[in-house]
Design a protein around this motif. Structure first.
Motif, PDB file in Angstrom:
ATOM      1  N   THR A  26       0.826  -1.204   0.000  1.00 25.92           N
ATOM      2  CA  THR A  26       0.000   0.000   0.000  1.00 25.92           C
ATOM      3  C   THR A  26       0.869   1.267   0.000  1.00 25.92           C
ATOM      4  N   ALA A  27       2.191   1.073  -0.169  1.00 30.14           N
ATOM      5  CA  ALA A  27       3.073   2.254  -0.185  1.00 30.14           C
ATOM      6  C   ALA A  27       2.641   3.182  -1.307  1.00 30.14           C
ATOM      7  N   ARG A  28       2.939   4.489  -1.149  1.00 29.39           N
ATOM      8  CA  ARG A  28       2.474   5.431  -2.160  1.00 29.39           C
ATOM      9  C   ARG A  28       3.207   5.183  -3.484  1.00 29.39           C
ATOM     10  N   PRO A  29       2.568   5.526  -4.589  1.00 28.47           N
ATOM     11  CA  PRO A  29       3.208   5.317  -5.886  1.00 28.47           C
ATOM     12  C   PRO A  29       4.498   6.133  -6.000  1.00 28.47           C
ATOM     13  N   VAL A  35      10.555   9.916 -12.475  1.00 28.36           N
ATOM     14  CA  VAL A  35      10.491   9.713 -13.926  1.00 28.36           C
ATOM     15  C   VAL A  35      11.299  10.793 -14.650  1.00 28.36           C
ATOM     16  N   ASP A  36      11.025  12.054 -14.322  1.00 33.13           N
ATOM     17  CA  ASP A  36      11.636  13.127 -15.126  1.00 33.13           C
ATOM     18  C   ASP A  36      12.840  13.775 -14.446  1.00 33.13           C
ATOM     19  N   ARG A  37      13.103  13.420 -13.203  1.00 32.12           N
ATOM     20  CA  ARG A  37      14.211  14.014 -12.434  1.00 32.12           C
ATOM     21  C   ARG A  37      14.209  15.537 -12.486  1.00 32.12           C
ATOM     22  N   LEU A  38      13.019  16.104 -12.425  1.00 30.24           N
ATOM     23  CA  LEU A  38      12.943  17.557 -12.333  1.00 30.24           C
ATOM     24  C   LEU A  38      12.857  17.938 -10.867  1.00 30.24           C
ATOM     25  N   ALA A  39      13.285  19.137 -10.543  1.00 29.08           N
ATOM     26  CA  ALA A  39      13.090  19.718  -9.208  1.00 29.08           C
ATOM     27  C   ALA A  39      13.659  18.839  -8.096  1.00 29.08           C
ATOM     28  N   TYR A 176      -6.448  16.050  -9.349  1.00 23.27           N
ATOM     29  CA  TYR A 176      -5.022  16.314  -9.594  1.00 23.27           C
ATOM     30  C   TYR A 176      -4.327  15.084 -10.194  1.00 23.27           C
ATOM     31  N   THR A 177      -4.814  13.874  -9.862  1.00 14.82           N
ATOM     32  CA  THR A 177      -4.226  12.669 -10.466  1.00 14.82           C
ATOM     33  C   THR A 177      -4.457  12.694 -11.976  1.00 14.82           C
ATOM     34  N   ALA A 178      -5.688  13.046 -12.374  1.00 13.93           N
ATOM     35  CA  ALA A 178      -5.995  13.098 -13.818  1.00 13.93           C
ATOM     36  C   ALA A 178      -5.117  14.146 -14.506  1.00 13.93           C
ATOM     37  N   LEU A 179      -4.906  15.275 -13.839  1.00 10.89           N
ATOM     38  CA  LEU A 179      -4.076  16.327 -14.441  1.00 10.89           C
ATOM     39  C   LEU A 179      -2.617  15.879 -14.553  1.00 10.89           C
ATOM     40  N   GLY A 180      -2.150  15.186 -13.523  1.00  8.81           N
ATOM     41  CA  GLY A 180      -0.774  14.676 -13.558  1.00  8.81           C
ATOM     42  C   GLY A 180      -0.594  13.695 -14.718  1.00  8.81           C
ATOM     43  N   LYS A 181      -1.591  12.820 -14.897  1.00  5.22           N
ATOM     44  CA  LYS A 181      -1.506  11.840 -16.001  1.00  5.22           C
ATOM     45  C   LYS A 181      -1.566  12.551 -17.344  1.00  5.22           C
ATOM     46  N   TRP A 205      -0.144  12.977  -0.375  1.00  2.00           N
ATOM     47  CA  TRP A 205      -0.355  12.182  -1.596  1.00  2.00           C
ATOM     48  C   TRP A 205       0.204  12.810  -2.879  1.00  2.00           C
ATOM     49  N   ALA A 206       0.620  14.063  -2.851  1.00  4.58           N
ATOM     50  CA  ALA A 206       0.870  14.747  -4.132  1.00  4.58           C
ATOM     51  C   ALA A 206       2.245  14.466  -4.744  1.00  4.58           C
ATOM     52  N   ALA A 207       3.148  13.803  -4.019  1.00  2.51           N
ATOM     53  CA  ALA A 207       4.477  13.567  -4.609  1.00  2.51           C
ATOM     54  C   ALA A 207       4.385  12.683  -5.844  1.00  2.51           C
ATOM     55  N   ALA A 208       3.382  11.817  -5.885  1.00  3.64           N
ATOM     56  CA  ALA A 208       3.228  10.949  -7.056  1.00  3.64           C
ATOM     57  C   ALA A 208       2.713  11.730  -8.259  1.00  3.64           C
ATOM     58  N   ILE A 209       2.137  12.905  -8.000  1.00  3.85           N
ATOM     59  CA  ILE A 209       1.456  13.656  -9.054  1.00  3.85           C
ATOM     60  C   ILE A 209       2.300  14.832  -9.541  1.00  3.85           C
TER      61      ILE A 209
END
Ligand code: GLA
Length: 527
Positions: A26-29, A35-39, A176-181, A205-209
């Motif tokens: 159940t760890a967060r995604p 993926v992009d190594r930004l920021a 926000y998940t949909a926007l991230g995708k 939750w937002a680090a995955a997004i």
């Protein structure tokens, strides 16, 4: 509904697997930045809202500000992302696509991005997750997530701030998940900045997004810096320190340092607090007319070094002594540690900072660097006494050695190469970008990521703290038309050996109608 025994068996098995599953399932995604190594260090730049609000945001203002970032030395200190916040930038056309407002942005939103990239800056844009932006002047992304993120990518944005106004009935995580995708599907690596002012507790939750999320309400109304509000925001953001780290940052809002209404002492304290909290450093003042004292605050590389430290730890208050807050728990990559002594009181105060506060054994002999006076003293054992003016801050770096290196701060001469070819036969064209590290050390060579189009090769040459990435284009086999590639290069931080934020830039090639018998070759880089 009657279930067959086979289905029941599957359901029972699934249930027992779920109940027995180890916590890791159940760890967060994975973080977006994986993926992009930004920021991987907090983004730095400038945004208009604090100083200007909605008006007068237009192309002239943004271009003047971009020039001022270059001329004032802010670009050289690491401020990179710049562009419009909420204003009147675009509307939605009958076809559902966003259309730039050409009355205010005559070069179009892609044109403004090209200008900004030509200056060695990165392009930031703004939108909203609801039906309309906060002022209701522009459409939000609700129901148009895919098209809008594709428009931002087509305009070559490198950073998108997504507000949370006019979202009645929307689930915040789903939205926000949909926007991230949608943003990832658009194919351009973009710093994704969530702006729900802490609604929905995005730090959970937002680090995955995305790469950063606002933790609090607005720090000020347009044009009105508010010191008391800034302190409240710092105190709320401080408590969330565990959520911050490379690629995922708590954002206590754009800075007010340098705005009317703050004293030089408050400017220094504000900047120290934001650096100590590893906050994104988005300047909110008017860099076209800032005082020398403000410029010295915003470009203080020794303070910025604390914010941009590659370990990415958000410091916190470890102890209070009357009105004095002692902020520490901020280890730095070279083994030194940051300490901030902040006097919230109305009279000068003296605090004893112990080495235990700083995170060192008490008896260690330690050097102390004053990050505002730029002086090193010591070594001292046990600690030191620090006297601080009301609203003032003493910002220190404590170390076993008397060397206080600045971590990598990347400054590029441009982020876009433009090449044009014309003629009957194939030509070879080249254009270069030069990337400098304003930090202390030379970096290993930038490594260009595989996957370039067949017409492009990139060679890297090092010269001290600068590196040149030469882009060579062969037009052999290319039909008339426009070609575009985004080049990614990676590097590692020399002390820790950890990955640094990836570097991205655009290469555009125009192959024009072939004039028979004429060949254009060699180095050519118009604009
Ligand atoms: C919200 C955001 C601000 C700014 C305004 C624009 O209030 O938090 O930073 O973007 O919207 O309307």
């Amino acid at each position: 509904m009657k279930r067959s025994p086979a289905i029941l068996l599957v359901l029972t098995a699934a249930f027992s697997l779920a109940t027995l599953a180890p916590r890791a399932q159940t760890a967060r995604p994975a973080d977006h930045a994986a993926v992009d190594r930004l920021a991987l260090t907090p983004p730095m730049g400038w945004y208009p809202w604090n100083e200007f609000g909605q008006e007068p945001q237009n192309e002239t203002l943004i271009r003047q500000i971009a020039d001022a970032l270059v001329k004032s030395g802010m670009k050289d200190a690491g401020y990179t992302y710049v562009g419009p916040d909420e204003g009147i930038c675009f509307s939605r056309g009958a076809d559902g696509q966003l259309t730039p407002n050409l009355a205010r942005y005559p070069s179009g939103l892609r044109g403004l991005g090209d200008e900004i990239h030509g200056l060695g800056l990165k392009y930031a844009l703004y939108t909203d997750a609801g039906t309309l932006t906060c002022s209701k002047a522009m459409p939000g992304t609700r129901g148009h997530e895919i098209e809008d993120m594709a428009s931002f990518a087509a305009w070559r944005a490198d950073y998108v701030k997504i507000d949370w106004c006019n979202t009645r009935g929307q689930d915040i995580v789903e939205t926000y998940t949909a926007l991230g995708k949608a943003q990832r599907a658009a194919g351009r690596p973009i710093v994704h900045s969530l702006c729900s002012w802490g609604d929905g507790e995005p730090w959970k939750w937002a680090a995955a997004i995305g790469h950063m999320w606002r933790t609090t309400g607005d720090i000020c109304g347009p044009g009105r810096a508010n010191w008391a509000e800034a302190l409240k925001i710092a105190s709320l953001n401080e408590k969330l320190h565990e959520a911050a780290g490379p690629g995922h940052w708590n954002d206590p809002d754009m800075m007010i340092a340098g705005m009317d209404g703050l004293t030089d002492t408050e400017n220094r304290s504000f900047f120290s607090l934001w650096c100590m909290m590893a906050a994104p450093l988005m300047a909110g003042n008017d860099p076209r007319r800032m005082t020398d004292a403000t410029a010295r605050v915003l470009t203080n590389l020794e303070a910025i070094a604390i914010d941009q430290d590659p370990l990415g730890v958000q410091g916190r208050i470890v102890r209070r002594d009357g009105a004095v807050e002692i902020w520490a728990a901020k280890p730095l990559v070279d083994g030194s540690r940051a300490v901030l002594v902040f006097n919230t009181g109305k009279a000068p105060a003296t605090a004893n900072v112990t080495w235990a506060d700083a995170g060192f054994p008490d008896r260690s002999p330690l050097f102390v660097r004053d990050l505002w006076d730029h002086k090193t003293t010591g070594p001292y054992r046990g600690g030191i006494a620090v006297t601080v003016a009301p609203d003032g801050a003493s910002f220190l770096r404590v170390s076993k050695t008397n060397r206080f290196p600045i971590p990598p701060i990347i400054v590029a001469d441009k982020y876009r190469i433009v090449l044009r070819a014309e003629g009957a036969s194939a030509s070879t064209l080249s254009g270069a970008i030069t990337v400098r590290n304003a930090g202390s050390d030379e970096l290993p060579a930038w490594k260009v990521a595989p996957g370039l189009p067949a017409w492009l090769t990139v060679a890297v040459a090092r010269k001290g703290k600068s590196q040149t990435l030469t882009n060579t284009v062969s037009t052999a086999g290319l039909a008339t038309g426009s070609y575009h590639a985004v080049v990614r290069a990676d590097n590692i931080e020399p002390v820790s050996g950890k990955p640094m934020s990836a570097l991205y830039y655009d290469v555009d090639v125009e192959v024009t109608g072939r004039a028979l018998g004429k060949t254009t070759g060699g180095n050519q880089e118009p604009e």
